[in-house]
Design a protein around this motif. Structure first.
Motif, PDB file in Angstrom:
ATOM      1  N   ASP A  99     -11.980 -53.699  63.977  1.00 36.82           N
ATOM      2  CA  ASP A  99     -12.499 -52.340  63.986  1.00 36.82           C
ATOM      3  C   ASP A  99     -12.753 -51.901  62.550  1.00 36.82           C
ATOM      4  O   ASP A  99     -12.331 -52.570  61.597  1.00 36.82           O
ATOM      5  N   ALA A 100     -13.448 -50.764  62.405  1.00 36.03           N
ATOM      6  CA  ALA A 100     -13.777 -50.231  61.075  1.00 36.03           C
ATOM      7  C   ALA A 100     -13.536 -48.735  61.060  1.00 36.03           C
ATOM      8  O   ALA A 100     -13.429 -48.084  62.109  1.00 36.03           O
ATOM      9  N   TYR A 111     -12.430 -52.092  56.949  1.00 39.05           N
ATOM     10  CA  TYR A 111     -12.328 -52.697  58.275  1.00 39.05           C
ATOM     11  C   TYR A 111     -11.129 -53.628  58.319  1.00 39.05           C
ATOM     12  O   TYR A 111     -10.573 -53.997  57.265  1.00 39.05           O
ATOM     13  N   ASN A 133     -19.998 -46.783  59.285  1.00 40.59           N
ATOM     14  CA  ASN A 133     -19.109 -47.341  60.289  1.00 40.59           C
ATOM     15  C   ASN A 133     -19.725 -48.554  60.971  1.00 40.59           C
ATOM     16  O   ASN A 133     -19.044 -49.554  61.224  1.00 40.59           O
ATOM     17  N   ASN A 134     -21.016 -48.489  61.259  1.00 37.00           N
ATOM     18  CA  ASN A 134     -21.675 -49.630  61.912  1.00 37.00           C
ATOM     19  C   ASN A 134     -21.643 -50.882  61.036  1.00 37.00           C
ATOM     20  O   ASN A 134     -21.446 -51.994  61.533  1.00 37.00           O
ATOM     21  N   GLU A 137     -18.150 -52.288  61.199  1.00 43.09           N
ATOM     22  CA  GLU A 137     -17.909 -52.988  62.473  1.00 43.09           C
ATOM     23  C   GLU A 137     -18.556 -54.378  62.450  1.00 43.09           C
ATOM     24  O   GLU A 137     -17.978 -55.358  62.930  1.00 43.09           O
ATOM     25  N   LEU A 141     -16.426 -58.002  62.459  1.00 38.85           N
ATOM     26  CA  LEU A 141     -16.645 -59.033  63.472  1.00 38.85           C
ATOM     27  C   LEU A 141     -17.019 -60.371  62.829  1.00 38.85           C
ATOM     28  O   LEU A 141     -16.482 -61.423  63.204  1.00 38.85           O
ATOM     29  N   SER A 159     -14.407 -56.356  70.030  1.00 36.74           N
ATOM     30  CA  SER A 159     -14.938 -55.245  69.244  1.00 36.74           C
ATOM     31  C   SER A 159     -15.290 -54.131  70.209  1.00 36.74           C
ATOM     32  O   SER A 159     -15.712 -54.401  71.339  1.00 36.74           O
ATOM     33  N   ASP A 160     -15.124 -52.870  69.772  1.00 34.97           N
ATOM     34  CA  ASP A 160     -15.527 -51.764  70.642  1.00 34.97           C
ATOM     35  C   ASP A 160     -16.913 -51.238  70.279  1.00 34.97           C
ATOM     36  O   ASP A 160     -17.336 -50.196  70.791  1.00 34.97           O
ATOM     37  N   SER A 161     -17.618 -51.962  69.409  1.00 35.90           N
ATOM     38  CA  SER A 161     -18.946 -51.529  68.951  1.00 35.90           C
ATOM     39  C   SER A 161     -20.052 -52.368  69.590  1.00 35.90           C
ATOM     40  O   SER A 161     -20.185 -53.562  69.302  1.00 35.90           O
ATOM     41  N   ALA A 164     -22.432 -53.556  66.717  1.00 33.63           N
ATOM     42  CA  ALA A 164     -21.918 -54.683  65.928  1.00 33.63           C
ATOM     43  C   ALA A 164     -22.047 -55.999  66.692  1.00 33.63           C
ATOM     44  O   ALA A 164     -22.450 -57.024  66.123  1.00 33.63           O
ATOM     45  N   ASP A 221      -7.853 -50.199  65.737  1.00 30.26           N
ATOM     46  CA  ASP A 221      -8.284 -48.835  65.419  1.00 30.26           C
ATOM     47  C   ASP A 221      -7.442 -48.273  64.269  1.00 30.26           C
ATOM     48  O   ASP A 221      -6.228 -48.501  64.197  1.00 30.26           O
TER      49      ASP A 221
END
Length: 225
Positions: A99-100, A111, A133-134, A137, A141, A159-161, A164, A221
């Motif tokens: 995460d970032a 991150y 943030n992107n 992420e 990764l 990853s929750d993105s 990403a 997180d």
């Protein structure tokens, strides 16, 4: 003549009144982040963009202040209790979660990667100036995949993105951020990550989307929401 002048003055006041009612739209994450004077302009930047972040403000001054601050300062996210469902299996424990976090957009970005089962931090980046943030992420990764290949382990990476994951699969960081002297180290990392992804195909570690709704926040997180 006086009568005509009064009509013109009234029209000007009406125009100013309705202009004052126009909202200004801040797009933190979208096709082209920025401040837009109409919903139609804003919509073109966020429609179909995974993970778009945007909000309307009453004045241009407030919008400008918000754009140069963190998205989460303006969008209050209440931590939701995970929805337990027998139809949704739990996350794989022998896995890496990444995460970032970014204070501002752009802002100070960092991150990290955490082992899901033990919540042990496996790696953490330094803080970089003027990142997003992107980007964080994406780098998290790519960093996680490179580390797992070096360790010769084929465990999955969470990853929750959505952005990403898509960028890594395309082997390209599709940020709209412009390179400058302050964020040059961030762009150096992006170039290295893109090269590593291009040189190490196919990637054998499963890249999985963390199910925040059912599992809660991803273990990596930063807890700053």
């Amino acid at each position: 003549m006086y009568y005509c002048g009064g009509i013109i003055l009234s029209i000007i006041r009406l125009v100013r009144y309705f202009m004052s009612k126009n909202k200004f739209y801040v797009v933190w994450d979208g096709e082209l982040p920025g401040i837009y004077g109409s919903w139609e302009e804003c919509r073109r930047q966020v429609e179909g963009f995974a993970g778009a972040k945007y909000k309307a403000f009453e004045t241009e001054e407030l919008a400008n202040e918000a754009f140069h601050s963190a998205y989460y300062n303006y969008i209050v996210k209440k931590k939701k209790t995970p929805v337990v469902s027998a139809d949704v299996p739990p996350p794989i424990q022998a896995a890496l979660a990444v995460d970032a976090a970014c204070s501002g957009n752009p802002g100070v970005m960092e991150y990290r990667g955490v082992y899901v089962k033990t919540r042990q931090e496996i790696f953490k980046s330094p803080a970089f100036k003027e990142g997003t943030n992107n980007i964080g992420e994406f780098l998290a990764l790519a960093h996680g995949l490179a580390l797992l290949k070096e360790k010769k382990t084929n465990i999955p990476v969470y990853s929750d993105s959505v952005s990403a994951i898509s960028w890594v699969r395309q082997r390209r960081c599709k940020t709209m951020l412009k390179k400058n002297e302050k964020n040059a180290p961030v762009f150096d990392l992006i170039a290295r990550a893109e090269k590593w992804l291009a040189d190490n195909q196919p990637i054998t570690n499963p890249i999985l989307k963390w199910d925040t709704e059912h599992w809660g926040e991803i273990p990596a997180d930063f807890g700053r929401k």
